[in-house]
Every structure is written in C-alpha cells, then in structure tokens.
Write a protein that holds these residues in place. Structure first.
Motif, PDB file in Angstrom:
ATOM      1  N   ARG A 203      29.863  75.784  17.485  1.00 24.76           N
ATOM      2  CA  ARG A 203      29.100  76.476  16.085  1.00 24.76           C
ATOM      3  C   ARG A 203      28.802  75.466  15.238  1.00 24.76           C
ATOM      4  O   ARG A 203      27.835  75.462  14.456  1.00 24.76           O
ATOM      5  N   PHE A 204      29.392  74.023  15.094  1.00 23.75           N
ATOM      6  CA  PHE A 204      29.192  73.255  14.091  1.00 23.75           C
ATOM      7  C   PHE A 204      28.560  72.044  14.782  1.00 23.75           C
ATOM      8  O   PHE A 204      28.403  70.768  14.140  1.00 23.75           O
ATOM      9  N   GLY A 205      28.053  72.178  15.961  1.00 22.99           N
ATOM     10  CA  GLY A 205      27.605  70.884  16.844  1.00 22.99           C
ATOM     11  C   GLY A 205      28.786  69.629  16.667  1.00 22.99           C
ATOM     12  O   GLY A 205      29.947  69.775  16.928  1.00 22.99           O
ATOM     13  N   GLU A 206      28.293  68.441  16.483  1.00 21.03           N
ATOM     14  CA  GLU A 206      29.134  67.099  16.573  1.00 21.03           C
ATOM     15  C   GLU A 206      30.184  67.216  15.711  1.00 21.03           C
ATOM     16  O   GLU A 206      31.304  66.785  15.724  1.00 21.03           O
ATOM     17  N   ALA A 207      29.865  67.816  14.537  1.00 17.60           N
ATOM     18  CA  ALA A 207      30.932  68.162  13.225  1.00 17.60           C
ATOM     19  C   ALA A 207      31.977  68.576  13.764  1.00 17.60           C
ATOM     20  O   ALA A 207      33.256  68.645  13.181  1.00 17.60           O
ATOM     21  N   GLY A 208      31.997  69.594  14.648  1.00 19.94           N
ATOM     22  CA  GLY A 208      32.905  70.508  15.154  1.00 19.94           C
ATOM     23  C   GLY A 208      33.581  69.998  16.492  1.00 19.94           C
ATOM     24  O   GLY A 208      34.447  70.914  17.126  1.00 19.94           O
ATOM     25  N   SER A 209      33.187  68.976  16.843  1.00 18.78           N
ATOM     26  CA  SER A 209      33.790  68.141  18.020  1.00 18.78           C
ATOM     27  C   SER A 209      35.433  67.934  17.995  1.00 18.78           C
ATOM     28  O   SER A 209      35.948  67.723  19.129  1.00 18.78           O
ATOM     29  N   GLU A 210      35.736  67.906  17.127  1.00 19.26           N
ATOM     30  CA  GLU A 210      37.314  67.557  16.489  1.00 19.26           C
ATOM     31  C   GLU A 210      37.449  68.475  15.303  1.00 19.26           C
ATOM     32  O   GLU A 210      36.668  68.905  14.458  1.00 19.26           O
ATOM     33  N   VAL A 211      38.965  69.155  15.506  1.00 15.02           N
ATOM     34  CA  VAL A 211      39.206  70.071  14.575  1.00 15.02           C
ATOM     35  C   VAL A 211      40.774  69.457  13.894  1.00 15.02           C
ATOM     36  O   VAL A 211      41.356  68.778  14.504  1.00 15.02           O
ATOM     37  N   VAL A 212      40.901  69.723  12.587  1.00 14.55           N
ATOM     38  CA  VAL A 212      42.029  69.437  12.017  1.00 14.55           C
ATOM     39  C   VAL A 212      42.846  70.820  11.428  1.00 14.55           C
ATOM     40  O   VAL A 212      42.096  71.473  11.195  1.00 14.55           O
ATOM     41  N   ILE A 213      44.156  70.774  11.988  1.00 12.71           N
ATOM     42  CA  ILE A 213      44.814  72.068  11.729  1.00 12.71           C
ATOM     43  C   ILE A 213      45.740  71.387  10.802  1.00 12.71           C
ATOM     44  O   ILE A 213      46.612  70.673  11.008  1.00 12.71           O
ATOM     45  N   GLU A 214      45.948  72.303   9.580  1.00  9.33           N
ATOM     46  CA  GLU A 214      46.780  71.730   8.442  1.00  9.33           C
ATOM     47  C   GLU A 214      47.550  73.026   7.883  1.00  9.33           C
ATOM     48  O   GLU A 214      47.013  74.091   8.101  1.00  9.33           O
ATOM     49  N   ASP A 215      48.729  72.537   7.259  1.00 11.95           N
ATOM     50  CA  ASP A 215      49.454  73.689   6.557  1.00 11.95           C
ATOM     51  C   ASP A 215      48.516  74.235   5.239  1.00 11.95           C
ATOM     52  O   ASP A 215      47.728  73.651   4.585  1.00 11.95           O
ATOM     53  N   PHE A 216      48.814  75.605   5.273  1.00 16.37           N
ATOM     54  CA  PHE A 216      48.123  76.409   4.027  1.00 16.37           C
ATOM     55  C   PHE A 216      48.936  76.100   2.980  1.00 16.37           C
ATOM     56  O   PHE A 216      50.366  76.076   3.022  1.00 16.37           O
ATOM     57  N   ILE A 217      48.456  75.979   1.773  1.00 16.99           N
ATOM     58  CA  ILE A 217      48.986  75.640   0.599  1.00 16.99           C
ATOM     59  C   ILE A 217      48.382  76.799  -0.304  1.00 16.99           C
ATOM     60  O   ILE A 217      47.308  76.845  -0.848  1.00 16.99           O
TER      61      ILE A 217
END
Length: 443
Positions: A187-201
C-alpha cells in the motif's frame, strides 16, 4: 556605476520548495520581511503565485532542476518544505553549490525518513520513546503480534508515507491487517517495505517545533494537531485535519521536562553522531496518562521539517523576521537572533476533498474568494491549481487551510469556522471539533 545606499536593506532572492499550505504559510511570512526581495515557489499552487511569489515549474523531486535554477538565479536562501526532497539530499546538493539552505542534510533527515533509524538514535541517546521492533517479513511481524497480549499496538510504515502510514490498532486483527497492507499489499510502496511495531502509549499528543542551527535550538509555541479524519479523533490517520496553539497542557513543568529529556539530548545526540542539522526540527510527543508504565513525555516521532498544519498556526503568531531566523540557522548564528511570538491564540481548519484520506475526486471548482486575506481569517492553499480561465480547482486531498488568530481560542474558532463556511466546492469536508480537548479542559 550605481552606488548602493549603505542604509538600504539588501533584498534577497528566496526560493520556497513545495506546493502545500505549509509552503504558502512560509512564503506569506517570508514576504513580510524587509529583507525579502523576489520570492519563487517550486512548483507552487493556486495560492503560491503572483503577487506573492513567482512560480517555477519544477517538481520537488527534480533535484537537478532545482539546483540549476538556484544557481542560475543566484538564490540567496532556499527553504525546503516537504520531507521527500530533504531525504533525497536537496540540502546537500545546494550547500555543495555554495548556496544557503534552510533544511537538514539527508543524513540528518533520516530522523524522519527512517523510523528504525530514529528509534535507534533515541535508544542510543536515552531519549524516551515506546519500545519497538522492526520487520521486513510479514510472517515474522505477525508472529511478534501473536506473542503480544491482546490490546492496542501501533504499526508504522518505516519510510515516508505522507502522514498516512501509522495505524493505532485496537486489537491483533487490526494490527495484522496493517502489517498485511504494508508488507504484502504494498500500500505504501517502498516506504512500507519495512514496518515498526511499537507499544501503544495512551495519553495526549503535543507537537513542539524548533529552529536550530545545530548548536542553538529555539522552540516554538506548543501545537496540537488533529491527525484522524473523523470528529472525536476517529477514523484513519491523515496528514492533519486542523490544529491550534498554544496548548494548556504544556505547563512550565512539562516544558522543562521536554527540554531536559528530549530536546537537549536530541541536539546533543545529533552533534555526537556528526549529523549536520540546520532547519526546523519537529518533535511529535505524547504525555502519558497517570498510571501509565511510561513516565514523562515520550517521543512518538521526529520530522525533519515544518509540520502541516502546524505551520499554518505558527506563522501568524511569529512576530520576528522569518528571513533573519532562517538565514541564521543556515549560517550557524541562531544564538544571535531574537525570536518573539504573539500572545494570541491560533486555529487552523483544513478543508479536504470528500473521501480523503482514501480515494477522492479532484478538479472541483472552488467558489468564493480564497485570496490569502479575507476578513478576519487567512486562507492558505494546499491542494489547488488554476485552469486556463483562472479559476481555482481542487488538486489534492487537503485543499485549503483556514487560519484565524484572536485573543482567545473561542474567538479564533469562531473566525476560522465562519470563514470556512464561505468556501464551497463539491464534497468539501472538514472537522467541526478542532480544539475540542482544549475547550473540554475549560469546562
């Protein structure tokens, strides 16, 4: 040979790179300076045109064309608005050509262009932020989610996604869908080829922008953006549906904590890592709710440039000369310049195309007078263009940003919404609750 009057102010040629409401607001403020001579905008929009600026038909990613134009016209100062040309190295190219530029080099702009880089930077310099993991493989990312307790989690496209790459997932299913959209559906092209999963604050978000020359850093008034498309902060994230400044939760105690734990360590970290940062540094922050496992202000994200719509509320509040400030940042002399702000309140309401941030129609005729100054409110153009008849048409998801200033928030809201209601185009949409948290605090 004509002699210059020694008391005459030297007028400078200035190039503003970009085509949004942020760039319109910056050009509007730059134009007020006695140092401003001829202003150019590349590529500009229906608001960024004569008599305010001269349009230059160059795209923001045409680095060769922009550098050649700046050299040919002997541009004295280039102001880079969007993140993409910064990430691509436009500031580097301009400085290598011997030209003054407001905006960081590409290596420093990675604070925005790469979320994993920003997270590693914060960990290295002990800047408070949510715990995270980065993934390029969808199965591994989903495995991480399966190992977590059920509940809210944040999934972010690692690259530049125009403010739309962040999902605050309320449960595992929503988080997995966000991973699938980025890593499997592209969906985001090259920008979405890696994702970060982080804690919700859980807490209240706050934005602090700052001018810096790499040695001195000067913060601007606190702003609260409204990122979600729906009222009450519902629906998907957008590039920003409105903003207001200042923000009451930014107490002297909070300001001191942010300065000591975030702003000063960030500047020190940039110097320690040898990163040349001259421009605007954006701190996206959250103040955790009482009882949270996270203590004190936390960094959600950095941006390597002025925010949008934050710029549209900050520029009308700036009393000082923006040209002098930006030149000082470029030259490393910011500590010699006074930066003063109005004590008023400012509100921005973004008028968007129906359907945004999803699919939307363009080329809608905009009726009413949308000149930069009409009555008590300013109208900054975002996604607009002119046709051959000189009519103004929609040309993007966010179309106009209506900004008003007044002694109180209530008065500024009244003026901004009053002006917004006089602008018409098919399927126009805007939130009617900008500043709702601040109003609730007063009750």
């Amino acid at each position: 040979m004509e002699q210059k009057n020694p008391n005459e102010t030297e007028r400078l040629k200035i190039l503003v790179v970009g085509s949004g409401a942020r760039e319109h607001a910056l050009a509007w403020k730059l134009h007020q300076s006695p140092r401003a001579g001829r202003l150019f905008a590349a590529p500009g929009n229906a608001g960024l045109r004569e008599p305010l600026v001269s349009q230059v038909p160059l795209a923001v990613d045409d680095l060769d064309g922009l550098v050649a134009f700046a050299r040919r016209e002997s541009i004295d100062l280039t102001v880079i608005g969007p993140e993409a040309p910064l990430a691509a190295g436009l500031a580097d190219r301009l400085e290598e050509a011997g030209l003054a530029v407001f905006g960081p080099r590409a290596a420093a702009a990675r604070l925005e262009s790469s979320k994993p880089f920003a997270k590693e930077f914060m960990a290295r310099h002990r800047i408070p932020t949510a715990a995270y993991r980065a993934f390029t493989d969808a199965a591994e990312a989903k495995g991480c989610l399966a190992a977590r307790p059920e509940g809210p989690v944040v999934v972010k496209a690692a690259g530049l996604a125009q403010g739309k790459g962040v999902t605050v997932a309320q449960n595992r299913a929503e988080a997995e869908a966000a991973v699938r959209e980025a890593l499997e559906e592209n969906r985001f092209g090259e920008a979405g080829s890696e994702v970060v999963i982080e804690d919700f604050i859980d807490g209240e978000e706050l934005t602090i922008l700052a001018f810096t020359d790499g040695r001195t850093i000067v913060t601007m008034p606190p702003v609260q953006d409204h990122k979600r498309v729906g009222e009450g902060d519902t629906g998907p994230n957008t590039g920003g549906m409105g903003a207001y400044a200042p923000v009451a939760v930014y107490t002297p105690e909070v300001a001191r904590a942010i300065r000591e734990t975030v702003i000063e360590p960030t500047l020190a970290g940039l110097r320690a890592d040898g990163l040349d940062y001259r421009g605007c540094l954006y701190f996206g922050l959250i103040l955790p709710k009482p009882g949270s496992a996270h203590q004190g202000p936390q960094v959600i994200e950095y941006n390597a440039r002025f925010g949008d719509p934050e710029t549209e509320v900050l520029m009308p509040l700036l009393r000082s000369d923006l040209v002098e400030i930006m030149l000082a940042c470029a030259r490393g002399t910011l500590g010699e310049v006074a930066v003063e702000w109005s004590g008023e309140r400012a509100v921005c309401v973004v008028l968007a195309s129906g359907g945004y941030p999803g699919p939307y129609q363009t080329d809608r005729l905009i009726t009413e007078n949308v000149s930069p100054r009409l009555g008590p409110a300013l109208v900054f153009h975002a996604g607009t263009k002119q046709n051959e008849r000189g009519e103004v048409l929609t040309a993007g998801g966010r179309v106009l940003a209506v900004t008003a200033t007044a002694p109180t928030l209530e008065e500024a809201l009244k003026e901004a919404y009053g002006r917004a209601r006089t602008v018409h185009f098919k399927d126009v949409y805007y939130r009617n609750d900008i500043g709702y948290r601040e109003l609730a605090r007063r009750k």
